[in-house]
Design an enzyme around this catalytic site. Structure first.
Site, PDB file in Angstrom:
ATOM      1  N   TYR A 119     -18.613 -27.138 122.497  1.00 60.82           N
ATOM      2  CA  TYR A 119     -19.334 -26.481 121.394  1.00 60.82           C
ATOM      3  C   TYR A 119     -20.312 -27.459 120.753  1.00 60.82           C
ATOM      4  O   TYR A 119     -21.491 -27.130 120.545  1.00 60.82           O
ATOM      5  CB  TYR A 119     -18.343 -25.971 120.363  1.00 60.82           C
ATOM      6  CG  TYR A 119     -18.991 -25.380 119.132  1.00 60.82           C
ATOM      7  CD1 TYR A 119     -19.551 -24.109 119.165  1.00 60.82           C
ATOM      8  CD2 TYR A 119     -19.044 -26.102 117.941  1.00 60.82           C
ATOM      9  CE1 TYR A 119     -20.149 -23.572 118.032  1.00 60.82           C
ATOM     10  CE2 TYR A 119     -19.638 -25.580 116.812  1.00 60.82           C
ATOM     11  CZ  TYR A 119     -20.185 -24.306 116.860  1.00 60.82           C
ATOM     12  OH  TYR A 119     -20.791 -23.778 115.739  1.00 60.82           O
ATOM     13  N   LYS A 143     -24.460 -27.167 120.618  1.00 58.52           N
ATOM     14  CA  LYS A 143     -25.233 -27.125 119.380  1.00 58.52           C
ATOM     15  C   LYS A 143     -26.249 -28.265 119.325  1.00 58.52           C
ATOM     16  O   LYS A 143     -27.345 -28.103 118.789  1.00 58.52           O
ATOM     17  CB  LYS A 143     -24.300 -27.156 118.174  1.00 58.52           C
ATOM     18  CG  LYS A 143     -23.496 -25.871 118.013  1.00 58.52           C
ATOM     19  CD  LYS A 143     -24.397 -24.655 117.842  1.00 58.52           C
ATOM     20  CE  LYS A 143     -23.635 -23.380 117.605  1.00 58.52           C
ATOM     21  NZ  LYS A 143     -24.499 -22.210 117.364  1.00 58.52           N
TER      22      LYS A 143
END
Length: 246
Positions: free
Chosen positions: A157, A161
Protein backbone atom coordinates in the site's frame (compact mmCIF):
# COMPACT_ATOMS: atom_id res chain seq x y z
CA UNK A 1 -11.02 27.80 -11.12
CA UNK A 2 -14.61 28.26 -10.04
CA UNK A 3 -16.39 25.08 -9.00
CA UNK A 4 -19.91 26.33 -9.67
CA UNK A 5 -21.26 25.04 -12.97
CA UNK A 6 -18.39 22.59 -13.49
CA UNK A 7 -18.65 18.80 -13.79
CA UNK A 8 -16.56 16.56 -11.56
CA UNK A 9 -15.81 12.85 -11.94
CA UNK A 10 -14.95 11.32 -8.57
CA UNK A 11 -13.75 7.74 -8.40
CA UNK A 12 -14.56 5.63 -5.36
CA UNK A 13 -17.27 8.09 -4.37
CA UNK A 14 -19.86 5.78 -2.81
CA UNK A 15 -18.51 6.11 0.75
CA UNK A 16 -15.94 7.78 2.96
CA UNK A 17 -13.61 10.42 1.54
CA UNK A 18 -15.05 10.12 -1.97
CA UNK A 19 -18.58 10.70 -0.73
CA UNK A 20 -17.55 13.74 1.29
CA UNK A 21 -15.74 15.22 -1.70
CA UNK A 22 -18.79 14.60 -3.90
CA UNK A 23 -21.13 16.34 -1.45
CA UNK A 24 -18.71 19.24 -0.92
CA UNK A 25 -18.26 19.93 -4.63
CA UNK A 26 -22.00 19.53 -5.18
CA UNK A 27 -22.70 22.08 -2.44
CA UNK A 28 -20.41 24.47 -4.33
CA UNK A 29 -22.50 24.04 -7.47
CA UNK A 30 -20.78 21.24 -9.40
CA UNK A 31 -22.40 18.38 -11.29
CA UNK A 32 -21.10 15.07 -9.94
CA UNK A 33 -20.30 11.76 -11.61
CA UNK A 34 -20.10 9.14 -8.87
CA UNK A 35 -17.91 6.18 -9.72
CA UNK A 36 -18.07 3.08 -7.57
CA UNK A 37 -16.92 -0.52 -7.86
CA UNK A 38 -19.26 -2.64 -5.72
CA UNK A 39 -21.91 -1.03 -3.53
CA UNK A 40 -24.78 0.27 -5.64
CA UNK A 41 -26.82 1.03 -2.52
CA UNK A 42 -24.08 3.24 -1.08
CA UNK A 43 -23.55 4.98 -4.43
CA UNK A 44 -27.26 5.72 -4.66
CA UNK A 45 -27.11 7.21 -1.17
CA UNK A 46 -24.30 9.52 -2.29
CA UNK A 47 -26.38 10.51 -5.31
CA UNK A 48 -29.31 11.31 -3.04
CA UNK A 49 -27.06 13.46 -0.86
CA UNK A 50 -25.80 15.54 -3.76
CA UNK A 51 -29.32 16.00 -5.07
CA UNK A 52 -30.33 17.19 -1.61
CA UNK A 53 -27.96 20.14 -2.01
CA UNK A 54 -29.42 20.96 -5.42
CA UNK A 55 -26.82 19.41 -7.72
CA UNK A 56 -27.16 17.12 -10.71
CA UNK A 57 -25.45 13.75 -10.66
CA UNK A 58 -25.16 10.23 -11.97
CA UNK A 59 -23.67 6.98 -10.73
CA UNK A 60 -21.54 4.64 -12.78
CA UNK A 61 -20.14 1.27 -11.75
CA UNK A 62 -16.65 0.64 -13.06
CA UNK A 63 -13.46 -0.99 -11.86
CA UNK A 64 -10.86 1.72 -12.43
CA UNK A 65 -8.13 -0.90 -12.81
CA UNK A 66 -9.88 -2.07 -16.00
CA UNK A 67 -9.14 0.43 -18.77
CA UNK A 68 -12.07 -0.75 -20.92
CA UNK A 69 -14.52 -0.07 -18.10
CA UNK A 70 -12.91 3.33 -17.54
CA UNK A 71 -13.28 4.23 -21.21
CA UNK A 72 -16.98 3.25 -21.17
CA UNK A 73 -17.55 5.34 -18.05
CA UNK A 74 -15.93 8.34 -19.69
CA UNK A 75 -18.13 8.06 -22.77
CA UNK A 76 -21.29 7.75 -20.68
CA UNK A 77 -20.28 10.77 -18.59
CA UNK A 78 -19.80 12.89 -21.70
CA UNK A 79 -23.20 11.84 -23.00
CA UNK A 80 -24.83 12.90 -19.74
CA UNK A 81 -22.96 16.13 -19.04
CA UNK A 82 -21.17 17.18 -22.25
CA UNK A 83 -17.88 17.74 -20.49
CA UNK A 84 -15.61 17.01 -17.55
CA UNK A 85 -13.77 19.81 -15.78
CA UNK A 86 -12.55 18.16 -12.57
CA UNK A 87 -11.21 14.67 -11.93
CA UNK A 88 -10.70 13.38 -8.39
CA UNK A 89 -8.87 10.06 -8.32
CA UNK A 90 -10.00 8.77 -4.94
CA UNK A 91 -10.56 5.05 -5.56
CA UNK A 92 -8.15 2.98 -3.53
CA UNK A 93 -7.68 -0.38 -1.88
CA UNK A 94 -5.43 -2.15 0.59
CA UNK A 95 -4.90 -5.43 2.38
CA UNK A 96 -3.78 -5.06 5.99
CA UNK A 97 -0.44 -6.82 6.47
CA UNK A 98 1.96 -5.78 9.28
CA UNK A 99 5.11 -4.27 7.79
CA UNK A 100 7.33 -6.82 9.55
CA UNK A 101 5.39 -9.74 8.04
CA UNK A 102 7.36 -9.91 4.81
CA UNK A 103 6.22 -13.43 3.98
CA UNK A 104 2.58 -12.45 4.50
CA UNK A 105 2.69 -9.83 1.75
CA UNK A 106 1.37 -12.01 -1.05
CA UNK A 107 1.74 -11.25 -4.75
CA UNK A 108 -2.00 -10.74 -5.03
CA UNK A 109 -1.83 -7.93 -2.47
CA UNK A 110 0.88 -6.18 -4.49
CA UNK A 111 -1.10 -6.60 -7.70
CA UNK A 112 -4.36 -5.34 -6.20
CA UNK A 113 -2.73 -2.27 -4.63
CA UNK A 114 -0.91 -1.22 -7.79
CA UNK A 115 -3.75 -2.07 -10.16
CA UNK A 116 -6.26 0.14 -8.33
CA UNK A 117 -4.12 2.78 -6.63
CA UNK A 118 -1.71 3.46 -9.49
CA UNK A 119 -2.93 2.05 -12.78
CA UNK A 120 -6.50 3.08 -11.96
CA UNK A 121 -5.37 6.65 -11.33
CA UNK A 122 -3.45 6.64 -14.60
CA UNK A 123 -6.22 5.09 -16.70
CA UNK A 124 -8.81 7.60 -15.52
CA UNK A 125 -6.44 10.55 -15.93
CA UNK A 126 -5.45 9.43 -19.41
CA UNK A 127 -8.99 9.00 -20.67
CA UNK A 128 -10.02 12.41 -19.29
CA UNK A 129 -6.87 14.27 -20.36
CA UNK A 130 -8.10 15.72 -23.65
CA UNK A 131 -11.37 16.87 -22.10
CA UNK A 132 -9.59 18.45 -19.14
CA UNK A 133 -7.17 20.23 -21.47
CA UNK A 134 -10.05 21.63 -23.49
CA UNK A 135 -11.74 22.94 -20.35
CA UNK A 136 -8.60 24.07 -18.49
CA UNK A 137 -9.53 21.62 -15.77
CA UNK A 138 -7.71 20.01 -12.89
CA UNK A 139 -6.94 16.66 -11.32
CA UNK A 140 -6.70 15.91 -7.60
CA UNK A 141 -5.25 12.54 -6.62
CA UNK A 142 -5.97 11.24 -3.13
CA UNK A 143 -2.78 9.54 -1.99
CA UNK A 144 -1.54 9.07 1.59
CA UNK A 145 1.25 9.98 3.97
CA UNK A 146 2.10 6.28 3.68
CA UNK A 147 3.55 7.20 0.30
CA UNK A 148 5.90 9.65 2.00
CA UNK A 149 6.98 7.73 5.08
CA UNK A 150 6.76 4.06 4.03
CA UNK A 151 4.38 3.27 6.87
CA UNK A 152 0.73 2.23 6.66
CA UNK A 153 -1.47 -0.79 6.21
CA UNK A 154 1.16 -2.72 4.23
CA UNK A 155 4.42 -2.23 2.35
CA UNK A 156 2.52 -2.71 -0.91
CA UNK A 157 0.00 0.00 0.00
CA UNK A 158 2.74 2.47 0.96
CA UNK A 159 4.63 1.74 -2.25
CA UNK A 160 1.49 2.22 -4.35
CA UNK A 161 0.81 5.59 -2.72
CA UNK A 162 4.41 6.67 -3.32
CA UNK A 163 3.90 5.71 -6.95
CA UNK A 164 0.68 7.75 -7.00
CA UNK A 165 2.60 10.81 -5.81
CA UNK A 166 5.15 10.23 -8.58
CA UNK A 167 2.38 9.85 -11.18
CA UNK A 168 0.93 13.15 -9.93
CA UNK A 169 4.22 14.92 -10.66
CA UNK A 170 4.56 13.32 -14.08
CA UNK A 171 1.00 14.21 -15.08
CA UNK A 172 1.51 17.77 -13.84
CA UNK A 173 4.45 18.04 -16.24
CA UNK A 174 2.79 16.57 -19.31
CA UNK A 175 -0.64 18.22 -18.90
CA UNK A 176 0.68 21.70 -18.14
CA UNK A 177 -0.09 24.49 -18.70
CA UNK A 178 -3.78 23.81 -19.30
CA UNK A 179 -4.39 21.23 -16.54
CA UNK A 180 -3.21 21.41 -12.93
CA UNK A 181 -2.51 18.11 -11.15
CA UNK A 182 -2.03 17.85 -7.40
CA UNK A 183 -2.10 15.19 -4.69
CA UNK A 184 -3.62 15.24 -1.23
CA UNK A 185 -1.96 12.91 1.27
CA UNK A 186 -4.10 12.29 4.36
CA UNK A 187 -2.98 10.54 7.49
CA UNK A 188 -5.46 8.28 9.25
CA UNK A 189 -9.02 9.23 8.31
CA UNK A 190 -12.01 8.06 10.32
CA UNK A 191 -13.75 5.89 7.73
CA UNK A 192 -14.86 2.28 7.66
CA UNK A 193 -11.35 1.38 6.46
CA UNK A 194 -10.18 1.67 10.07
CA UNK A 195 -13.13 -0.11 11.66
CA UNK A 196 -11.73 -2.57 14.17
CA UNK A 197 -8.38 -0.73 14.26
CA UNK A 198 -9.21 1.37 17.34
CA UNK A 199 -5.79 0.94 18.97
CA UNK A 200 -4.06 2.09 15.80
CA UNK A 201 -6.40 5.10 15.48
CA UNK A 202 -5.88 6.09 19.12
CA UNK A 203 -2.09 5.92 18.79
CA UNK A 204 -2.19 8.04 15.65
CA UNK A 205 -4.51 10.61 17.26
CA UNK A 206 -2.20 10.97 20.24
CA UNK A 207 0.69 11.72 17.88
CA UNK A 208 -1.01 14.60 16.09
CA UNK A 209 -0.61 18.23 17.10
CA UNK A 210 -4.36 18.77 16.78
CA UNK A 211 -5.22 15.77 18.97
CA UNK A 212 -7.62 14.09 16.58
CA UNK A 213 -7.72 12.06 13.38
CA UNK A 214 -9.07 13.53 10.18
CA UNK A 215 -12.66 13.20 9.09
CA UNK A 216 -13.60 12.69 5.43
CA UNK A 217 -14.86 16.27 5.47
CA UNK A 218 -11.36 17.52 6.33
CA UNK A 219 -10.06 15.97 3.12
CA UNK A 220 -13.04 17.27 1.14
CA UNK A 221 -12.38 20.83 2.32
CA UNK A 222 -8.76 20.71 1.15
CA UNK A 223 -9.82 19.17 -2.16
CA UNK A 224 -12.28 21.99 -2.84
CA UNK A 225 -9.67 24.52 -1.76
CA UNK A 226 -6.98 23.32 -4.15
CA UNK A 227 -9.50 23.20 -6.99
CA UNK A 228 -10.90 26.68 -6.48
CA UNK A 229 -8.06 28.49 -4.74
CA UNK A 230 -4.92 26.92 -6.17
CA UNK A 231 -4.67 28.31 -9.67
CA UNK A 232 -0.87 28.63 -9.39
CA UNK A 233 -0.30 25.29 -7.66
CA UNK A 234 0.52 22.14 -9.58
CA UNK A 235 2.59 18.99 -9.08
CA UNK A 236 2.34 19.30 -5.30
CA UNK A 237 1.39 16.92 -2.50
CA UNK A 238 -0.54 18.51 0.34
CA UNK A 239 -0.28 16.63 3.64
CA UNK A 240 -3.45 16.50 5.76
CA UNK A 241 -2.42 14.76 8.97
CA UNK A 242 -2.94 17.21 11.82
CA UNK A 243 0.79 17.77 12.15
CA UNK A 244 1.55 14.11 12.82
CA UNK A 245 4.48 13.92 10.39
CA UNK A 246 6.43 17.04 11.31
Amino acid sequence: MKIKGKTALITGASTGIGRSIAVKLASEGANIIINYSRSTEEAEKTLSMIRDVGARGMIYQADVSDKIQVEKMFKEALEQFNGIDILVNNAGTTDFVPLKDLDGLLDEYWDRAFNVNVKGMFYTSRVCASELKKNKGCIVNITSIAGLNGNGSSIAYAASKAAGISVTKSLARVLAPRVRVNSIAPGVVKTRWVDGQEEHVDQYRDGTLLNRVASPDDVAEITAGIIEGGDFVTGQTIVVDGGWSI
